[in-house]
Write a protein that holds these residues in place. Structure first.
Motif, short mmCIF file in Angstrom:
data_model
loop_
_atom_site.label_atom_id
_atom_site.label_comp_id
_atom_site.label_asym_id
_atom_site.label_seq_id
_atom_site.Cartn_x
_atom_site.Cartn_y
_atom_site.Cartn_z
N ALA A 141 47.80 0.61 12.97
CA ALA A 141 46.99 0.48 14.19
C ALA A 141 47.34 -0.78 14.96
N ALA A 142 47.66 -1.85 14.23
CA ALA A 142 47.99 -3.13 14.87
C ALA A 142 49.46 -3.20 15.27
N GLU A 143 50.21 -2.15 14.99
CA GLU A 143 51.66 -2.13 15.24
C GLU A 143 52.33 -3.33 14.59
N ASP A 144 51.86 -3.67 13.40
CA ASP A 144 52.39 -4.81 12.65
C ASP A 144 53.53 -4.32 11.77
N ALA A 145 54.73 -4.33 12.33
CA ALA A 145 55.90 -3.79 11.63
C ALA A 145 56.19 -4.55 10.34
N ALA A 146 56.02 -5.87 10.37
CA ALA A 146 56.31 -6.66 9.18
C ALA A 146 55.36 -6.31 8.04
N ALA A 147 54.08 -6.20 8.35
CA ALA A 147 53.09 -5.87 7.31
C ALA A 147 53.34 -4.47 6.77
N LEU A 148 53.64 -3.53 7.67
CA LEU A 148 53.88 -2.15 7.25
C LEU A 148 55.12 -2.08 6.37
N CYS A 149 56.15 -2.79 6.76
CA CYS A 149 57.39 -2.80 5.97
C CYS A 149 57.14 -3.42 4.59
N ASP A 150 56.35 -4.47 4.54
CA ASP A 150 56.04 -5.10 3.25
C ASP A 150 55.27 -4.15 2.33
N LEU A 151 54.32 -3.42 2.92
CA LEU A 151 53.54 -2.46 2.13
C LEU A 151 54.45 -1.37 1.57
N LEU A 152 55.34 -0.86 2.40
CA LEU A 152 56.25 0.19 1.96
C LEU A 152 57.22 -0.32 0.90
N LYS A 153 57.71 -1.54 1.08
CA LYS A 153 58.62 -2.13 0.10
C LYS A 153 57.92 -2.31 -1.24
N GLU A 154 56.67 -2.78 -1.20
CA GLU A 154 55.92 -2.98 -2.44
C GLU A 154 55.79 -1.67 -3.22
N GLY A 155 55.49 -0.58 -2.52
CA GLY A 155 55.39 0.72 -3.18
C GLY A 155 56.72 1.18 -3.74
N ARG A 156 57.80 0.97 -2.97
CA ARG A 156 59.13 1.37 -3.45
C ARG A 156 59.50 0.61 -4.71
N VAL A 157 59.28 -0.70 -4.71
CA VAL A 157 59.64 -1.52 -5.87
C VAL A 157 58.86 -1.09 -7.11
N LEU A 158 57.57 -0.82 -6.92
CA LEU A 158 56.75 -0.37 -8.05
C LEU A 158 57.25 0.96 -8.60
N LYS A 159 57.66 1.86 -7.73
CA LYS A 159 58.19 3.15 -8.17
C LYS A 159 59.51 2.97 -8.91
N GLU A 160 60.37 2.10 -8.41
CA GLU A 160 61.64 1.85 -9.08
C GLU A 160 61.42 1.24 -10.46
N GLU A 161 60.45 0.35 -10.58
CA GLU A 161 60.12 -0.23 -11.88
C GLU A 161 59.63 0.86 -12.84
N ASP A 162 58.84 1.77 -12.31
CA ASP A 162 58.33 2.87 -13.12
C ASP A 162 59.47 3.76 -13.61
N LEU A 163 60.43 4.04 -12.73
CA LEU A 163 61.57 4.87 -13.10
C LEU A 163 62.43 4.20 -14.16
N ARG A 164 62.62 2.88 -14.02
CA ARG A 164 63.41 2.16 -15.01
C ARG A 164 62.70 2.17 -16.37
N LYS A 165 61.39 1.98 -16.34
CA LYS A 165 60.61 1.93 -17.58
C LYS A 165 60.67 3.26 -18.32
N THR A 166 60.70 4.35 -17.58
CA THR A 166 60.73 5.68 -18.20
C THR A 166 62.14 6.19 -18.43
N GLY A 167 63.14 5.36 -18.08
CA GLY A 167 64.53 5.74 -18.30
C GLY A 167 65.04 6.80 -17.36
N LYS A 168 64.42 6.95 -16.19
CA LYS A 168 64.82 7.98 -15.23
C LYS A 168 65.62 7.40 -14.07
N MET A 169 66.01 6.12 -14.21
CA MET A 169 66.78 5.49 -13.13
C MET A 169 67.89 4.63 -13.74
#
Length: 282
Positions: free
Chosen positions: A254-282
């Protein structure tokens, strides 16, 4: 060994078929619907129909009913199970079930272990039961302070013998806290997401993401209502976390805050990649 399965739906029926496929155990089956028992017999999923009388013969009894019905059956028939025999339930919530039946069954001389096979389909009923439903899946055991440790080991070995890939032991409370996030919340999100009016026009505009997110929206509403209410506290906790996270994405957009939105998306991606590594799927 004689194994008696109470309730021949998707979970119970698949247990029967997996046992018949992978072991030489004798399988008895009970269901409130006589036509389901006939199907199970015709398909060779069970050797014979079970009854209250045959509970005393069963080395292992698995109660595959909705939580309230499982508690009712286990307490009503506490004196009908074989003394020293193994009894388990397969409900998706554990604290409410184990807390209600562990004491009475122990007093009756029955070795009870709460269990939860982590497998399922978006369909219910014996018609959708599969002998390979549990292949590679996780089998959770939730002993409490009344549980015989040997019973836990015996059930874990049994689970592995019919195809489960791993067994996990947790307290009933730990199970419910984690399952609220890994299973119950996913069903809430999927069921809520598909209510968008826009999705009535999804044909030709959807692919894998839509299918992945909506798969478990097709659920048994009676069963999941029971599971949600019996695990109210942990599920509310996870819903509050999700709503707070969604608010962050909405506010950044809503605030058109690209930096904040990008940070939120990056945080989710990193957490998913950590999950994949932990489960041996990456």
């Amino acid at each position: 060994m004689i194994v008696q399965i109470i309730g021949l739906g998707l979970i119970g029926g698949s247990l029967c078929k997996a046992i018949r496929r992978s072991t030489g155990h004798t399988v008895l089956g009970m269901d409130k619907d006589p036509s389901v028992v006939r199907k199970a017999l015709a398909q060779g999923a069970i050797h014979a129909e079970g009854s209250i009388a045959t509970l005393a013969q069963a080395d292992l009894t698995a109660v595959c009913l909705y939580p309230e019905a499982a508690v009712e059956f286990l307490t009503a028939h506490r004196d009908d199970f074989r003394k020293g025999g193994l009894v388990c339930d397969v409900c998706g919530v554990k604290a409410a079930v184990v807390g209600a039946v562990s004491g009475p069954l122990a007093e009756a001389g029955v070795r009870f272990v709460g269990c939860h096979p982590m497998a399922g389909r978006e369909f219910s009923g014996f018609d959708y039961a599969r002998e390979d439903l549990y292949d590679g899946a996780s089998f959770i055991l939730t002993p409490d302070d009344r549980t015989d440790p040997a019973a836990v080991e015996e059930l874990a070995a049994f689970a592995r013998s019919i195809g489960f890939g791993q067994t996990v032991t947790a307290s009933p409370e730990e199970h419910d806290a984690i399952i609220a996030a890994t299973s119950q919340l996913a069903h809430v999100v999927s069921n809520a997401y598909i209510k968008s009016p826009t999705l009535r026009r999804e044909a030709g505009f959807s692919a894998g993401s839509y299918l992945d997110l909506t798969r478990v929206a097709k659920l048994s509403e009676g069963m999941w209502t029971s599971l949600f209410l019996l695990n109210k506290g942990p599920l509310l906790h996870e819903l509050d976390i999700l709503l707070a996270n969604l608010r962050q994405y909405r506010d950044a957009l809503a605030a058109e805050d690209a930096a904040a939105l990008c940070d939120l998306l990056k945080e989710g991606r990193v957490l998913k990649e950590e999950d994949l590594r932990k489960t041996g799927k990456m």
